[in-house]
Design a protein around this motif. Structure first.
Motif, PDB file in Angstrom:
ATOM      1  N   THR A 105      33.917-103.247  21.540  1.00 37.52           N
ATOM      2  CA  THR A 105      33.878-102.003  22.309  1.00 37.52           C
ATOM      3  C   THR A 105      32.564-101.256  22.160  1.00 37.52           C
ATOM      4  OG1 THR A 105      34.943-100.843  20.494  1.00 37.52           O
ATOM      5  CG2 THR A 105      36.366-101.659  22.243  1.00 37.52           C
ATOM      6  N   GLY A 124      34.307 -96.962  28.636  1.00 36.51           N
ATOM      7  CA  GLY A 124      33.996 -95.581  28.263  1.00 36.51           C
ATOM      8  C   GLY A 124      32.706 -95.476  27.474  1.00 36.51           C
ATOM      9  N   ASN A 125      32.490 -96.428  26.557  1.00 42.85           N
ATOM     10  CA  ASN A 125      31.252 -96.431  25.781  1.00 42.85           C
ATOM     11  C   ASN A 125      30.049 -96.761  26.643  1.00 42.85           C
ATOM     12  OD1 ASN A 125      32.426 -95.723  23.350  1.00 42.85           O
ATOM     13  ND2 ASN A 125      32.852 -97.835  22.783  1.00 42.85           N
ATOM     14  N   THR A 181      34.146 -93.947  22.239  1.00 42.81           N
ATOM     15  CA  THR A 181      35.523 -94.129  22.688  1.00 42.81           C
ATOM     16  C   THR A 181      36.042 -95.480  22.212  1.00 42.81           C
ATOM     17  OG1 THR A 181      34.974 -95.210  24.791  1.00 42.81           O
ATOM     18  CG2 THR A 181      34.984 -92.802  24.766  1.00 42.81           C
ATOM     19  N   GLU A 190      29.700 -95.988  29.884  1.00 41.83           N
ATOM     20  CA  GLU A 190      29.391 -94.758  30.631  1.00 41.83           C
ATOM     21  C   GLU A 190      28.746 -93.712  29.723  1.00 41.83           C
ATOM     22  OE1 GLU A 190      29.442 -94.317  33.874  1.00 41.83           O
ATOM     23  OE2 GLU A 190      30.130 -96.384  34.019  1.00 41.83           O
ATOM     24  N   ASP A 191      29.244 -93.600  28.483  1.00 42.12           N
ATOM     25  CA  ASP A 191      28.680 -92.646  27.534  1.00 42.12           C
ATOM     26  C   ASP A 191      27.228 -92.998  27.205  1.00 42.12           C
ATOM     27  OD1 ASP A 191      28.750 -90.492  25.512  1.00 42.12           O
ATOM     28  OD2 ASP A 191      28.651 -92.163  24.087  1.00 42.12           O
ATOM     29  N   SER A 216      37.248 -97.686  24.295  1.00 37.87           N
ATOM     30  CA  SER A 216      37.131 -98.671  25.370  1.00 37.87           C
ATOM     31  C   SER A 216      35.669 -99.009  25.625  1.00 37.87           C
ATOM     32  CB  SER A 216      37.764 -98.138  26.657  1.00 37.87           C
ATOM     33  OG  SER A 216      36.969 -97.119  27.208  1.00 37.87           O
TER      34      SER A 216
END
Length: 189
Positions: A85, A133-134, A128, A136-137, A130
């Protein structure tokens, strides 16, 4: 129910793609996309927004950034040992042809702690649980770093020195003040 459909009718008017607004965008909304083919061109809104006095915004092209995944530490239970992840973004700052030279120079100066010996800017995210999510971050943080590097530093006006008149006035004021203080001395009887 009919009232339920009417209550959520406004959702159909919302855009289907998620959007992210940066502080420097000045009203521009860039759609987020997960596919590298659909990234926006590097220099956006040079026409319409530059005429309004806004600076040109450089959007990080996802196809030009190397993405790797690794196992993330921290909370996540059994998932932490099975799924990669953690996201790591890398690109060579000097070879980033999508960045103007002055932005590349400022980026290398400002983020020298993130640049390795090979000249790659490395940015990792495991915020995060996921991978998406990581991702996008990490791209959001990279975009913020590029946005900060795009702003040229303010030129400070340095004082070159005092004029002859102000020097003379300062010495005269000191002399006057000295005389006032000397009159306050105790008088010997």
């Amino acid at each position: 129910s009919a009232s339920g459909r009417e209550m959520h009718a406004h959702r159909r008017l919302m855009p289907a793609t998620p959007v992210r607004v940066s502080r420097l965008m000045l009203g521009f909304v860039a759609p987020l996309s997960r596919s590298p083919q659909s990234y926006l061109p590097a220099l956006l809104f040079a026409g319409r927004f530059a005429s309004a006095g806004a600076a040109t915004r450089i959007v990080v092209p996802r196809a030009k950034v190397d993405v790797s995944h690794a196992r993330s530490g921290g909370a996540g239970g059994q998932n932490v040992n099975k799924v990669n992840t953690k996201v790591e973004l890398r690109f060579v700052v000097d070879d980033a042809d999508w960045l103007p030279p002055d932005v590349r120079r400022r980026l290398a100066e400002d983020e020298r702690g993130r640049i390795n010996k090979a000249g790659e800017l490395v940015l990792a995210s495991s915020a995060t649980r996921s991978q998406a999510g990581n991702l996008e971050d990490a791209f959001g943080r990279l975009q913020d770093i590029v946005d900060r590097a795009c702003v040229p530093p303010k030129e400070r006006q340095m004082r070159t020195g005092l004029s002859e008149t102000s020097k003379r006035r300062r010495v005269e004021d000191k002399r006057r003040r000295s005389q006032v203080k000397q009159t306050r001395n105790r008088v010997e009887y």
